[in-house]
Design a protein around this motif. Structure first.
Motif, PDB file in Angstrom:
ATOM      1  N   THR A  23      43.729  22.009  44.041  1.00  0.00           N
ATOM      2  CA  THR A  23      42.758  23.102  44.026  1.00  0.00           C
ATOM      3  C   THR A  23      43.061  24.175  45.069  1.00  0.00           C
ATOM      4  O   THR A  23      42.462  25.245  45.047  1.00  0.00           O
ATOM      5  CB  THR A  23      41.332  22.567  44.262  1.00  0.00           C
ATOM      6  OG1 THR A  23      41.274  21.906  45.537  1.00  0.00           O
ATOM      7  CG2 THR A  23      40.948  21.580  43.169  1.00  0.00           C
ATOM      8  N   HIS A  42      40.941  22.720  36.731  1.00  0.00           N
ATOM      9  CA  HIS A  42      42.362  23.050  36.711  1.00  0.00           C
ATOM     10  C   HIS A  42      43.113  22.176  35.706  1.00  0.00           C
ATOM     11  O   HIS A  42      43.947  22.663  34.929  1.00  0.00           O
ATOM     12  CB  HIS A  42      42.982  22.831  38.099  1.00  0.00           C
ATOM     13  CG  HIS A  42      42.493  23.764  39.157  1.00  0.00           C
ATOM     14  ND1 HIS A  42      41.190  23.757  39.595  1.00  0.00           N
ATOM     15  CD2 HIS A  42      43.132  24.735  39.868  1.00  0.00           C
ATOM     16  CE1 HIS A  42      41.045  24.680  40.534  1.00  0.00           C
ATOM     17  NE2 HIS A  42      42.211  25.283  40.722  1.00  0.00           N
ATOM     18  N   LEU A  75      42.101  22.942  31.890  1.00  0.00           N
ATOM     19  CA  LEU A  75      42.700  24.192  31.401  1.00  0.00           C
ATOM     20  C   LEU A  75      44.196  24.026  31.174  1.00  0.00           C
ATOM     21  O   LEU A  75      44.741  24.481  30.157  1.00  0.00           O
ATOM     22  CB  LEU A  75      42.439  25.329  32.390  1.00  0.00           C
ATOM     23  CG  LEU A  75      43.165  26.654  32.065  1.00  0.00           C
ATOM     24  CD1 LEU A  75      42.796  27.167  30.676  1.00  0.00           C
ATOM     25  CD2 LEU A  75      42.870  27.706  33.123  1.00  0.00           C
ATOM     26  N   GLN A  76      44.864  23.359  32.094  1.00  0.00           N
ATOM     27  CA  GLN A  76      46.306  23.197  31.942  1.00  0.00           C
ATOM     28  C   GLN A  76      46.649  22.281  30.769  1.00  0.00           C
ATOM     29  O   GLN A  76      47.665  22.471  30.101  1.00  0.00           O
ATOM     30  CB  GLN A  76      46.904  22.676  33.244  1.00  0.00           C
ATOM     31  CG  GLN A  76      46.847  23.746  34.339  1.00  0.00           C
ATOM     32  CD  GLN A  76      47.416  23.274  35.654  1.00  0.00           C
ATOM     33  OE1 GLN A  76      48.620  23.191  35.825  1.00  0.00           O
ATOM     34  NE2 GLN A  76      46.548  22.953  36.602  1.00  0.00           N
ATOM     35  N   ARG A  80      43.988  28.442  45.371  1.00  0.00           N
ATOM     36  CA  ARG A  80      44.415  28.896  44.052  1.00  0.00           C
ATOM     37  C   ARG A  80      45.579  28.034  43.571  1.00  0.00           C
ATOM     38  O   ARG A  80      46.177  27.281  44.333  1.00  0.00           O
ATOM     39  CB  ARG A  80      44.853  30.354  44.105  1.00  0.00           C
ATOM     40  CG  ARG A  80      46.221  30.586  44.740  1.00  0.00           C
ATOM     41  CD  ARG A  80      46.582  32.058  44.740  1.00  0.00           C
ATOM     42  NE  ARG A  80      47.996  32.289  44.942  1.00  0.00           N
ATOM     43  CZ  ARG A  80      48.572  32.496  46.127  1.00  0.00           C
ATOM     44  NH1 ARG A  80      47.833  32.460  47.219  1.00  0.00           N
ATOM     45  NH2 ARG A  80      49.872  32.724  46.212  1.00  0.00           N
ATOM     46  N   LEU A  99      44.563  30.549  38.825  1.00  0.00           N
ATOM     47  CA  LEU A  99      43.379  29.695  38.729  1.00  0.00           C
ATOM     48  C   LEU A  99      42.704  29.605  40.084  1.00  0.00           C
ATOM     49  O   LEU A  99      43.363  29.387  41.105  1.00  0.00           O
ATOM     50  CB  LEU A  99      43.763  28.277  38.288  1.00  0.00           C
ATOM     51  CG  LEU A  99      44.523  28.091  36.979  1.00  0.00           C
ATOM     52  CD1 LEU A  99      44.645  26.617  36.665  1.00  0.00           C
ATOM     53  CD2 LEU A  99      43.855  28.822  35.855  1.00  0.00           C
ATOM     54  N   LYS A 100      41.362  29.726  40.087  1.00  0.00           N
ATOM     55  CA  LYS A 100      40.619  29.616  41.335  1.00  0.00           C
ATOM     56  C   LYS A 100      39.266  28.972  41.064  1.00  0.00           C
ATOM     57  O   LYS A 100      38.717  29.072  39.958  1.00  0.00           O
ATOM     58  CB  LYS A 100      40.385  30.997  41.973  1.00  0.00           C
ATOM     59  CG  LYS A 100      41.645  31.693  42.450  1.00  0.00           C
ATOM     60  CD  LYS A 100      41.348  33.032  43.088  1.00  0.00           C
ATOM     61  CE  LYS A 100      40.737  32.891  44.467  1.00  0.00           C
ATOM     62  NZ  LYS A 100      41.689  32.372  45.455  1.00  0.00           N
ATOM     63  N   VAL A 122      41.602  33.409  36.235  1.00  0.00           N
ATOM     64  CA  VAL A 122      40.567  32.521  35.718  1.00  0.00           C
ATOM     65  C   VAL A 122      39.847  31.896  36.899  1.00  0.00           C
ATOM     66  O   VAL A 122      40.470  31.238  37.734  1.00  0.00           O
ATOM     67  CB  VAL A 122      41.165  31.425  34.814  1.00  0.00           C
ATOM     68  CG1 VAL A 122      40.059  30.514  34.293  1.00  0.00           C
ATOM     69  CG2 VAL A 122      41.923  32.044  33.656  1.00  0.00           C
ATOM     70  N   ALA A 170      35.710  30.754  32.732  1.00  0.00           N
ATOM     71  CA  ALA A 170      37.005  31.024  32.123  1.00  0.00           C
ATOM     72  C   ALA A 170      36.885  32.380  31.477  1.00  0.00           C
ATOM     73  O   ALA A 170      35.986  32.634  30.725  1.00  0.00           O
ATOM     74  CB  ALA A 170      37.355  29.969  31.082  1.00  0.00           C
TER      75      ALA A 170
END
Length: 571
Positions: A313, A412, A415-416, A439, A455-456, A486, A558
């Motif tokens: 994260t 995270h 989404l991945q 991030r 990503l954050k 995002v 998102a």
């Protein structure tokens, strides 16, 4: 027989290409000559056993010492000394019997195995008294000893050490394992067993670790194959191997073996290039060989989760470098400290950590999500893709998050997994952990196109402005003019438009002259967020080239953006 790249067990120079273990660890020789007791620790398959067996061969080929190698791996199931110590002695006796040392038949002869408090010391003292040279003892898999067995074993080594030379005992002992001696202490303390006033761990003079290969050592290793077969590793290939592995010995050998034996099927007429290295690395990651699998099995341990999760994260100041959990992960070789930042030990580990933690989600999404985002020209509809994920997250986030041990990193990972489900049809994802920067950077590659994604987790008013700055830097690094930010908001009290929305902005950056150099700069508000920090960009560019256009994108949970198709729907 032709030599080969070894990926199973210790290396030897007769059968395998190898970098001299002793040459890489010359400081061990001085400790032995000084009669010191010490620890050699490193992650699995980094060359510990290769080193100690090389040392045994080195000293036994001379006339100054006798050297003995013994593994205690089979003793790990015996935690109580009344059983564990006799089993440890059996392992020592086995090692002596199958060595070339003199008086082998006399080792531990006539000892009462019930006297576990002196059994190991008595056996070694009696044997050393019969030898005409000092004995060097290398004890591998010391991690195999647990609790009371470990304490009793070390106490006897310490007793023999402090009473030399009046009472014969090994001149030097190396304890070899995955952990530093401090971690044995921690393990005993956690078990509430007392060490007493005289710690058995005080016998150790120094703890040594085995480093990864340097770029020059990787080149040396591969040059041995070239010399024997004529097959050349291009310079770019060697650089790519080091980029993927950071010199981790097993990975360096595994990539070479995958290319030579599997991809090229031992066709030495073909040179090895960077493209083949990338293919080999992907094969190893997907196949999850024993080395990868055993390492990633550790991800299930709570002590490992406490360290890996904030690395994923990008949480700042969440990891204490002196904590036992952090040192444990460093000793395991899962992570490294570089520039005072903790990160995965190499790019292959970084990739398989995410793939492992998100694989179950990706597997189930394959049947649930139809890939409709690959367009006719071979590009990805990233707007549509991320908007679909926004809807998916809105409907399923709580259900999916509960399935994760790594709950803080669940956004995270999910989404991945969603993205991986799509790109598996013709692309890949490159991930960059930004330790402490809150991030993670993703480069989604599909065909010839690259799609930067930042990503954050939402941590306050500065989240989006900071994210836009970071995204701009990442876009520059990749040479792309479009990117997506995002942001996941974990505040469950927010509903509807406050929680789920997408914004798209376009910045035209006007050139300005500064100190005679042409530069690009922009300072614009974020539309519906007038209180947010503005993005400021001031970067020099080559004369005569247009300034790039920054596409700031702000999202919660998102959201997506593009300079071509602004979102028209807010969820």
């Amino acid at each position: 027989m032709r030599k080969y790249f070894n990926i199973a067990g210790p290396c030897n120079s007769n059968d395998h290409y190898m970098v001299s273990a002793i040459e890489r660890n010359k400081n061990v020789l001085s400790l032995i000559e000084q009669g010191q007791y010490f620890v050699i620790y490193a992650a699995r398959q980094t060359g510990k056993t290769t080193l100690v067996k090389s040392l045994v061969h080195h000293f036994n080929s001379q006339n100054d010492y006798y050297a003995l190698y013994c593994s205690l791996e089979s003793v790990q199931v015996f935690t109580e000394p009344n059983v564990g110590i006799p089993e440890a002695l059996n392992n020592l006796k086995f090692a002596v019997n199958y060595s070339k040392l003199p008086h082998r038949q006399d080792f531990a002869k006539g000892l009462d195995k019930k006297d576990t408090s002196t059994l190991i010391r008595s056996a070694l003292t009696d044997y050393c008294s019969e030898l005409d040279r000092p004995l060097l003892l290398f004890i591998d898999e010391i991690d195999g000893l647990q609790n009371g067995t470990l304490i009793t074993f070390l106490r006897q080594l310490r007793d023999g050490y402090v009473n030399r030379p009046e009472i014969p005992f090994p001149q030097s002992i190396a304890l070899v394992g995955m952990r530093n001696i401090r971690d044995y202490k921690s393990k005993i303390r956690d078990g509430r067993l007392t060490l007493g006033s005289t710690s058995p761990f005080n016998v150790i003079t120094k703890a040594l670790t085995i480093k990864n290969f340097s770029p020059a050592e990787v080149e040396n290793l591969y040059a041995q194959h070239t010399k024997e077969t004529g097959q050349v590793f291009d310079k770019t290939a060697i650089e790519k191997v080091y980029d993927y592995t950071s010199g981790q010995p097993w990975l360096v050998n595994a990539i070479a073996r995958e290319i030579v034996a599997e991809i090229l099927d031992n066709d030495f007429s073909k040179n090895i290039n960077a493209e083949l290295v990338g293919q080999a690395a992907q094969n190893i990651m997907l196949r999850r060989d024993t080395h990868i699998d055993s390492l990633l099995e550790r991800l299930k341990e709570e002590s490992v989760r406490k360290v890996i999760e904030p690395i994923i994260t990008g949480e700042k100041d969440a990891i204490n470098i002196t904590d036992d959990d952090t040192q444990y992960c460093l000793d395991l070789g899962i992570i490294k400290s570089e520039g005072n930042v903790l990160m995965p030990a190499n790019k292959i580990y970084a990739e398989v950590i995410i793939r492992t933690l998100s694989y179950n989600t990706q597997y189930h999404l394959t049947g649930q999500i139809k890939n409709i985002w690959v367009q006719g020209d071979g590009t990805l509809d990233m707007n549509g893709l991320l908007k679909a994920f926004q809807q998916f997250w809105r409907e399923n986030s709580e259900i999916w998050e509960e399935k994760y041990q790594y709950k803080e990193a669940a956004p995270h990972l999910i989404l991945q997994a969603f993205l991986q489900r799509v790109v598996n049809s013709g692309g890949d994802i490159s991930r960059e952990y930004a330790g402490g920067a809150k991030r993670m950077d993703l480069c989604v590659r599909y065909g010839k196109n690259k799609y930067p994604v930042e990503l954050k987790l939402d941590y306050g008013k500065k989240t989006i402005p900071d994210g836009l700055n970071q995204l701009g830097e990442y876009m520059d690094k990749l040479g792309e003019k479009t990117g997506w930010l995002v942001v996941f908001d974990r505040d469950r009290s927010k509903l509807g438009k406050k929680k789920y929305f997408g914004k798209q902005k376009r910045w035209a950056v006007k050139p300005s002259i500064s100190s005679g150099d042409e530069s690009c700069s922009a300072k614009l508000p974020l539309g519906s967020h007038p209180k947010k920090t503005v993005l400021y960009d001031s970067r020099k560019k080559p004369a005569g080239q247009p300034c790039r256009r920054l596409i700031p994108v702000s999202h919660r949970e998102a959201s997506t953006s593009t300079p071509h198709k602004p979102l028209s729907t807010t969820i």
